[in-house]
Write a protein that holds these residues in place. Structure first.
Motif, PDB file in Angstrom:
ATOM      1  N   TRP A   1       4.985  -7.954  -4.117  1.00 20.83           N
ATOM      2  CA  TRP A   1       5.827  -8.102  -2.926  1.00 20.83           C
ATOM      3  C   TRP A   1       7.203  -8.684  -3.258  1.00 20.83           C
ATOM      4  O   TRP A   1       8.236  -8.089  -2.957  1.00 20.83           O
ATOM      5  CB  TRP A   1       5.101  -8.954  -1.898  1.00 20.83           C
ATOM      6  N   GLY A   2       7.249  -9.853  -3.874  1.00 17.09           N
ATOM      7  CA  GLY A   2       8.533 -10.478  -4.195  1.00 17.09           C
ATOM      8  C   GLY A   2       9.354  -9.652  -5.175  1.00 17.09           C
ATOM      9  O   GLY A   2      10.574  -9.494  -5.005  1.00 17.09           O
ATOM     10  N   MET A   3       8.691  -9.110  -6.188  1.00 14.84           N
ATOM     11  CA  MET A   3       9.403  -8.324  -7.197  1.00 14.84           C
ATOM     12  C   MET A   3       9.968  -7.034  -6.609  1.00 14.84           C
ATOM     13  O   MET A   3      10.968  -6.504  -7.100  1.00 14.84           O
ATOM     14  CB  MET A   3       8.468  -7.989  -8.359  1.00 14.84           C
ATOM     15  N   GLY A   4       9.335  -6.518  -5.561  1.00 12.24           N
ATOM     16  CA  GLY A   4       9.849  -5.311  -4.931  1.00 12.24           C
ATOM     17  C   GLY A   4      11.271  -5.504  -4.417  1.00 12.24           C
ATOM     18  O   GLY A   4      12.136  -4.638  -4.578  1.00 12.24           O
ATOM     19  N   PHE A   5      11.539  -6.665  -3.833  1.00 12.21           N
ATOM     20  CA  PHE A   5      12.888  -6.955  -3.329  1.00 12.21           C
ATOM     21  C   PHE A   5      13.872  -7.152  -4.482  1.00 12.21           C
ATOM     22  O   PHE A   5      15.039  -6.765  -4.382  1.00 12.21           O
ATOM     23  CB  PHE A   5      12.854  -8.206  -2.455  1.00 12.21           C
TER      24      PHE A   5
ATOM     25  N   GLN B   1       3.037  -1.263   2.931  1.00 11.42           N
ATOM     26  CA  GLN B   1       3.808  -2.407   2.459  1.00 11.42           C
ATOM     27  C   GLN B   1       5.152  -1.958   1.888  1.00 11.42           C
ATOM     28  O   GLN B   1       6.147  -2.671   2.002  1.00 11.42           O
ATOM     29  CB  GLN B   1       3.018  -3.190   1.408  1.00 11.42           C
ATOM     30  N   GLY B   2       5.175  -0.785   1.280  1.00  4.13           N
ATOM     31  CA  GLY B   2       6.434  -0.256   0.774  1.00  4.13           C
ATOM     32  C   GLY B   2       7.423   0.003   1.895  1.00  4.13           C
ATOM     33  O   GLY B   2       8.619  -0.294   1.770  1.00  4.13           O
ATOM     34  N   LEU B   3       6.940   0.555   3.006  1.00  2.17           N
ATOM     35  CA  LEU B   3       7.800   0.815   4.159  1.00  2.17           C
ATOM     36  C   LEU B   3       8.343  -0.486   4.733  1.00  2.17           C
ATOM     37  O   LEU B   3       9.545  -0.603   5.027  1.00  2.17           O
ATOM     38  CB  LEU B   3       7.011   1.574   5.235  1.00  2.17           C
ATOM     39  N   LEU B   4       7.471  -1.488   4.874  1.00  2.00           N
ATOM     40  CA  LEU B   4       7.904  -2.785   5.394  1.00  2.00           C
ATOM     41  C   LEU B   4       8.917  -3.430   4.455  1.00  2.00           C
ATOM     42  O   LEU B   4       9.931  -3.995   4.898  1.00  2.00           O
ATOM     43  CB  LEU B   4       6.695  -3.708   5.577  1.00  2.00           C
ATOM     44  N   LEU B   5       8.653  -3.347   3.161  1.00  2.00           N
ATOM     45  CA  LEU B   5       9.550  -3.927   2.168  1.00  2.00           C
ATOM     46  C   LEU B   5      10.932  -3.287   2.262  1.00  2.00           C
ATOM     47  O   LEU B   5      11.956  -3.978   2.232  1.00  2.00           O
ATOM     48  CB  LEU B   5       8.938  -3.733   0.779  1.00  2.00           C
TER      49      LEU B   5
ATOM     50  N   PHE C   1      22.502   9.215   5.314  1.00  2.00           N
ATOM     51  CA  PHE C   1      23.891   8.756   5.340  1.00  2.00           C
ATOM     52  C   PHE C   1      24.211   7.779   4.201  1.00  2.00           C
ATOM     53  O   PHE C   1      25.369   7.612   3.840  1.00  2.00           O
ATOM     54  CB  PHE C   1      24.202   8.099   6.683  1.00  2.00           C
ATOM     55  N   PHE C   2      23.191   7.112   3.681  1.00  2.00           N
ATOM     56  CA  PHE C   2      23.395   6.145   2.599  1.00  2.00           C
ATOM     57  C   PHE C   2      22.458   6.508   1.447  1.00  2.00           C
ATOM     58  O   PHE C   2      21.307   6.067   1.401  1.00  2.00           O
ATOM     59  CB  PHE C   2      23.121   4.716   3.090  1.00  2.00           C
ATOM     60  N   THR C   3      22.952   7.298   0.510  1.00  2.33           N
ATOM     61  CA  THR C   3      22.131   7.813  -0.582  1.00  2.33           C
ATOM     62  C   THR C   3      21.425   6.726  -1.392  1.00  2.33           C
ATOM     63  O   THR C   3      20.261   6.910  -1.785  1.00  2.33           O
ATOM     64  CB  THR C   3      22.989   8.683  -1.526  1.00  2.33           C
ATOM     65  N   PRO C   4      22.058   5.571  -1.683  1.00  2.00           N
ATOM     66  CA  PRO C   4      21.343   4.524  -2.434  1.00  2.00           C
ATOM     67  C   PRO C   4      20.056   4.063  -1.755  1.00  2.00           C
ATOM     68  O   PRO C   4      19.110   3.649  -2.439  1.00  2.00           O
ATOM     69  CB  PRO C   4      22.366   3.388  -2.508  1.00  2.00           C
ATOM     70  N   LEU C   5      20.013   4.140  -0.410  1.00  2.00           N
ATOM     71  CA  LEU C   5      18.773   3.788   0.290  1.00  2.00           C
ATOM     72  C   LEU C   5      17.652   4.749  -0.090  1.00  2.00           C
ATOM     73  O   LEU C   5      16.492   4.349  -0.232  1.00  2.00           O
ATOM     74  CB  LEU C   5      18.991   3.814   1.802  1.00  2.00           C
ATOM     75  N   ALA C   6      17.992   6.024  -0.245  1.00  2.99           N
ATOM     76  CA  ALA C   6      17.006   7.024  -0.655  1.00  2.99           C
ATOM     77  C   ALA C   6      16.529   6.748  -2.080  1.00  2.99           C
ATOM     78  O   ALA C   6      15.335   6.883  -2.389  1.00  2.99           O
ATOM     79  CB  ALA C   6      17.602   8.428  -0.552  1.00  2.99           C
ATOM     80  N   TRP C   7      17.458   6.355  -2.954  1.00  4.08           N
ATOM     81  CA  TRP C   7      17.074   6.001  -4.319  1.00  4.08           C
ATOM     82  C   TRP C   7      16.108   4.816  -4.305  1.00  4.08           C
ATOM     83  O   TRP C   7      15.133   4.780  -5.066  1.00  4.08           O
ATOM     84  CB  TRP C   7      18.310   5.661  -5.142  1.00  4.08           C
ATOM     85  N   GLY C   8      16.402   3.856  -3.456  1.00  5.08           N
ATOM     86  CA  GLY C   8      15.523   2.691  -3.352  1.00  5.08           C
ATOM     87  C   GLY C   8      14.144   3.065  -2.859  1.00  5.08           C
ATOM     88  O   GLY C   8      13.127   2.593  -3.377  1.00  5.08           O
ATOM     89  N   ALA C   9      14.097   3.935  -1.850  1.00  3.09           N
ATOM     90  CA  ALA C   9      12.810   4.387  -1.319  1.00  3.09           C
ATOM     91  C   ALA C   9      12.025   5.140  -2.393  1.00  3.09           C
ATOM     92  O   ALA C   9      10.806   4.972  -2.535  1.00  3.09           O
ATOM     93  CB  ALA C   9      13.035   5.276  -0.096  1.00  3.09           C
ATOM     94  N   GLY C  10      12.714   5.971  -3.149  1.00  5.70           N
ATOM     95  CA  GLY C  10      12.045   6.728  -4.209  1.00  5.70           C
ATOM     96  C   GLY C  10      11.492   5.832  -5.308  1.00  5.70           C
ATOM     97  O   GLY C  10      10.377   6.042  -5.791  1.00  5.70           O
ATOM     98  N   LEU C  11      12.277   4.821  -5.699  1.00  5.31           N
ATOM     99  CA  LEU C  11      11.817   3.908  -6.740  1.00  5.31           C
ATOM    100  C   LEU C  11      10.628   3.084  -6.255  1.00  5.31           C
ATOM    101  O   LEU C  11       9.673   2.852  -7.010  1.00  5.31           O
ATOM    102  CB  LEU C  11      12.961   2.986  -7.159  1.00  5.31           C
ATOM    103  N   LEU C  12      10.679   2.652  -4.989  1.00  3.90           N
ATOM    104  CA  LEU C  12       9.542   1.917  -4.421  1.00  3.90           C
ATOM    105  C   LEU C  12       8.289   2.784  -4.414  1.00  3.90           C
ATOM    106  O   LEU C  12       7.192   2.328  -4.756  1.00  3.90           O
ATOM    107  CB  LEU C  12       9.858   1.487  -2.987  1.00  3.90           C
ATOM    108  N   TRP C  13       8.452   4.047  -4.003  1.00  2.00           N
ATOM    109  CA  TRP C  13       7.306   4.966  -3.974  1.00  2.00           C
ATOM    110  C   TRP C  13       6.695   5.114  -5.363  1.00  2.00           C
ATOM    111  O   TRP C  13       5.470   5.085  -5.522  1.00  2.00           O
ATOM    112  CB  TRP C  13       7.759   6.327  -3.449  1.00  2.00           C
ATOM    113  N   LEU C  14       7.529   5.263  -6.391  1.00  2.00           N
ATOM    114  CA  LEU C  14       7.037   5.405  -7.753  1.00  2.00           C
ATOM    115  C   LEU C  14       6.279   4.152  -8.197  1.00  2.00           C
ATOM    116  O   LEU C  14       5.164   4.243  -8.725  1.00  2.00           O
ATOM    117  CB  LEU C  14       8.201   5.674  -8.704  1.00  2.00           C
ATOM    118  N   CYS C  15       6.874   2.984  -7.972  1.00  2.51           N
ATOM    119  CA  CYS C  15       6.244   1.720  -8.384  1.00  2.51           C
ATOM    120  C   CYS C  15       4.912   1.516  -7.677  1.00  2.51           C
ATOM    121  O   CYS C  15       3.908   1.145  -8.308  1.00  2.51           O
ATOM    122  CB  CYS C  15       7.173   0.547  -8.090  1.00  2.51           C
ATOM    123  N   LEU C  16       4.887   1.756  -6.374  1.00  2.00           N
ATOM    124  CA  LEU C  16       3.673   1.512  -5.600  1.00  2.00           C
ATOM    125  C   LEU C  16       2.588   2.538  -5.904  1.00  2.00           C
ATOM    126  O   LEU C  16       1.398   2.221  -5.875  1.00  2.00           O
ATOM    127  CB  LEU C  16       4.004   1.518  -4.105  1.00  2.00           C
ATOM    128  N   THR C  17       2.988   3.768  -6.210  1.00  2.34           N
ATOM    129  CA  THR C  17       1.992   4.780  -6.585  1.00  2.34           C
ATOM    130  C   THR C  17       1.334   4.425  -7.911  1.00  2.34           C
ATOM    131  O   THR C  17       0.104   4.526  -8.063  1.00  2.34           O
ATOM    132  CB  THR C  17       2.644   6.177  -6.675  1.00  2.34           C
TER     133      THR C  17
END
Length: 277
Positions: free
Chosen positions: A58-62, A134-138, A23-39
């Motif tokens: 952790w802090g930089m993720g936010f 940690q990505g999911l929690l973030l 329902f909120f596409t920017p949330l998906a973009w955020g999840a994708g970017l987090l996945w890329l960074c953490l991988t």
């Protein structure tokens, strides 16, 4: 039974994440970017054999999520901009502090124990149980930031002012507490001693307390934007700091390495400050 409950919780969280992202596409973009960074961070940890680098992220993720969502806004939003600035001040300082503190000290004992427990399987299990978890929690904890930014700005309220004051109190406790402890540890004469001065005479963990307070400040901005349902975020952060990755885990280690810490525990509260004796 415990593993089944954890599995159910994980599936529920992932399901909620998928629904919100639909329902909120920017949330998906955020999840994708987090996945890329953490991988990428996980791959780097395999090369240097040190999973502690996740702590510095952790802090930089936010910060990354806040500015991504701000960039995707269709219109300017003063509240969103102020929130991004506050998150950046907090997140960059926290990540820099942890990076400097951990530099040259090797892998943290928590990850060493995990590595020893899982042996040859650690390299891929760490991806799920350290990085993606940690990505999911973030992502979940950052929801007040997202919905505060997504709500059209209709003017400042007294709740915004309250949020700014609460954020400042939390930031002072966290930053000043970290600085005082760093100064204490920098003196070789203090090796093996327990620090009980400054903010540390009022609470055994002023930095963790400050971190939790900060998120209640962010939540006030969410209330002003009409997203009071995101209260689960500061509740989750406070719970993690008090019972999971913060106070509980650290004190178990301190009691083992510093016997005099028991005296400190008997005189000073663990989390919420006590300004009188």
């Amino acid at each position: 039974m415990k593993n089944i409950l954890l599995l159910v919780m994980a599936i529920s969280l992932l399901g909620g994440m998928v629904v919100l992202s639909y329902f909120f596409t920017p949330l998906a973009w955020g999840a994708g970017l987090l996945w890329l960074c953490l991988t990428l961070l996980w791959l780097w940890s395999l090369l240097i054999k040190d999973s502690s680098i996740i702590d510095s992220f952790w802090g930089m993720g936010f910060v990354i999520l806040a500015w991504l969502w701000y960039a995707l806004l269709p219109d300017t939003n003063p509240r969103a901009l102020v929130l991004c600035v506050l998150v950046s001040i907090w997140g960059i300082r926290l990540s820099a502090h942890i990076a400097v503190r951990n530099h040259g000290k090797g892998e943290d004992y928590r990850y060493q124990a995990f590595r020893e427990a899982h042996g040859d399987k650690y390299w891929w299990r760490s991806y799920f149980r350290v990085y993606l978890l940690q990505g999911l929690l973030l992502w979940l904890i950052s929801l007040p930031l997202f919905f505060t930014q997504q709500t059209p700005f209709m003017g400042w309220t007294w709740v915004d002012a309250l949020g700014g004051i609460i954020w400042l109190v939390g930031f002072v406790f966290e930053a000043l507490g970290d600085w005082q402890l760093a100064q204490f540890k920098a003196n070789p004469h203090n090796k093996g001693k327990v620090f009980d001065s400054g903010l540390w005479q009022y609470t055994r963990h002023p930095n963790y307390f400050g971190d939790a307070v900060l998120w209640w400040g962010y939540f006030c901005f969410a209330i002003a934007a009409g997203a009071s349902w995101t209260v689960l975020s500061p509740l989750l952060m406070t719970f993690l700091l008090m019972k999971v990755s913060g106070v509980a885990l650290l004190e178990e280690r301190l009691v083992e390495t510093k016997p005099q810490y028991l005296d400190y525990m008997s005189q000073t509260p663990a989390f919420f400050p006590k300004f009188w004796r």
